[in-house]
Design a protein around this motif. Structure first.
Motif, PDB file in Angstrom:
ATOM      1  N   LYS A   1      52.573 113.021   9.696  1.00  0.00           N
ATOM      2  CA  LYS A   1      53.300 111.749   9.774  1.00  0.00           C
ATOM      3  C   LYS A   1      52.833 110.802   8.685  1.00  0.00           C
ATOM      4  CE  LYS A   1      50.579 110.487  13.812  1.00  0.00           C
ATOM      5  NZ  LYS A   1      50.662 110.115  15.194  1.00  0.00           N
TER       6      LYS A   1
ATOM      7  N   ASN B   1      61.474 108.854   6.267  1.00  0.00           N
ATOM      8  CA  ASN B   1      60.185 109.495   6.533  1.00  0.00           C
ATOM      9  C   ASN B   1      60.037 110.826   5.799  1.00  0.00           C
ATOM     10  OD1 ASN B   1      59.242 107.481   8.326  1.00  0.00           O
ATOM     11  ND2 ASN B   1      60.369 108.398  10.012  1.00  0.00           N
TER      12      ASN B   1
ATOM     13  N   GLN C   1      57.666 113.376  12.362  1.00  0.00           N
ATOM     14  CA  GLN C   1      58.673 112.350  12.131  1.00  0.00           C
ATOM     15  C   GLN C   1      59.978 112.962  11.625  1.00  0.00           C
ATOM     16  OE1 GLN C   1      55.764 110.246   9.712  1.00  0.00           O
ATOM     17  NE2 GLN C   1      56.361 108.366  10.762  1.00  0.00           N
TER      18      GLN C   1
END
Length: 194
Positions: free
Chosen positions: A6, A142, A137
């Motif tokens: 992430k 992202n 994510q």
């Protein structure tokens, strides 16, 4: 090459801006669509995304106005609100021999099927691929940061995609969203993740 599971909003803000710098083909007539499809159909993979005029009221729905298709060479911005979602365009999404790559595309496919029925084939969802690589994510912003080490601007997202003319900023934004899908797939393929 391992990818982070992430990335924070703060980390994303520090990344360089990622924007499509190549050729953009604006398709606004049936004749231009025919020519664009002659070119697009030569490829075995495309990145894609859609845009619709934003709806600000509950229950309001606006159909897809723009279909963005990225190839190895360029990005096509197909103004469906002007060309229509033709039978030939629908067949592209049913073609088993062409990989269609996108991010968060369930609704894109559903919205295109609302315009004309087709059976989606060879559709690759990058979010699913990311989950298989243990990335926690999802979404263009992202995944662009995680895979391409760049920040995608979402400033144009809620602009009017049915305007008579698309601004240069709208065109670059729209092209970037489709190109990022193509670029992530190309990167993962080259690194042996696919």
């Amino acid at each position: 090459m391992m990818f982070p599971a992430k990335i924070s909003k703060e980390e994303i803000k520090e990344l360089p801006l990622l924007r499509y710098e190549g050729a953009i083909v604006l398709v606004e007539t049936r004749e231009e669509l025919k020519k664009a499809l002659n070119e697009i159909e030569q490829y075995d993979k495309i990145g894609f995304d859609t845009e619709a005029k934003p709806a600000f009221s509950k229950g309001q729905y606006n159909p897809v106005s723009l279909l963005q298709i990225a190839t190895e060479e360029q990005v096509y911005l197909i103004r469906i609100n002007k060309t229509g979602f033709t039978e030939r365009l629908a067949r592209l999404f049913s073609n088993k021999d062409m990989l269609k790559i996108g991010i968060s595309i369930r609704d894109d496919i559903k919205d295109l099927q609302y315009l004309r029925q087709f059976n989606p084939e060879s559709i690759l969802e990058i979010n699913t691929l990311a989950a298989e690589l243990e990335i926690e994510q999802q979404g263009v912003r992202n995944l662009s940061a995680i895979f391409l080490n760049g920040r995608v601007s979402k400033n144009q997202q809620v602009t009017n995609w049915e305007n008579e003319k698309l601004t240069p900023s709208q065109q670059v934004y729209a092209a970037t969203d489709a190109w990022v899908c193509y670029a992530i797939h190309t990167l993962l393929d080259s690194k042996g993740y696919l």
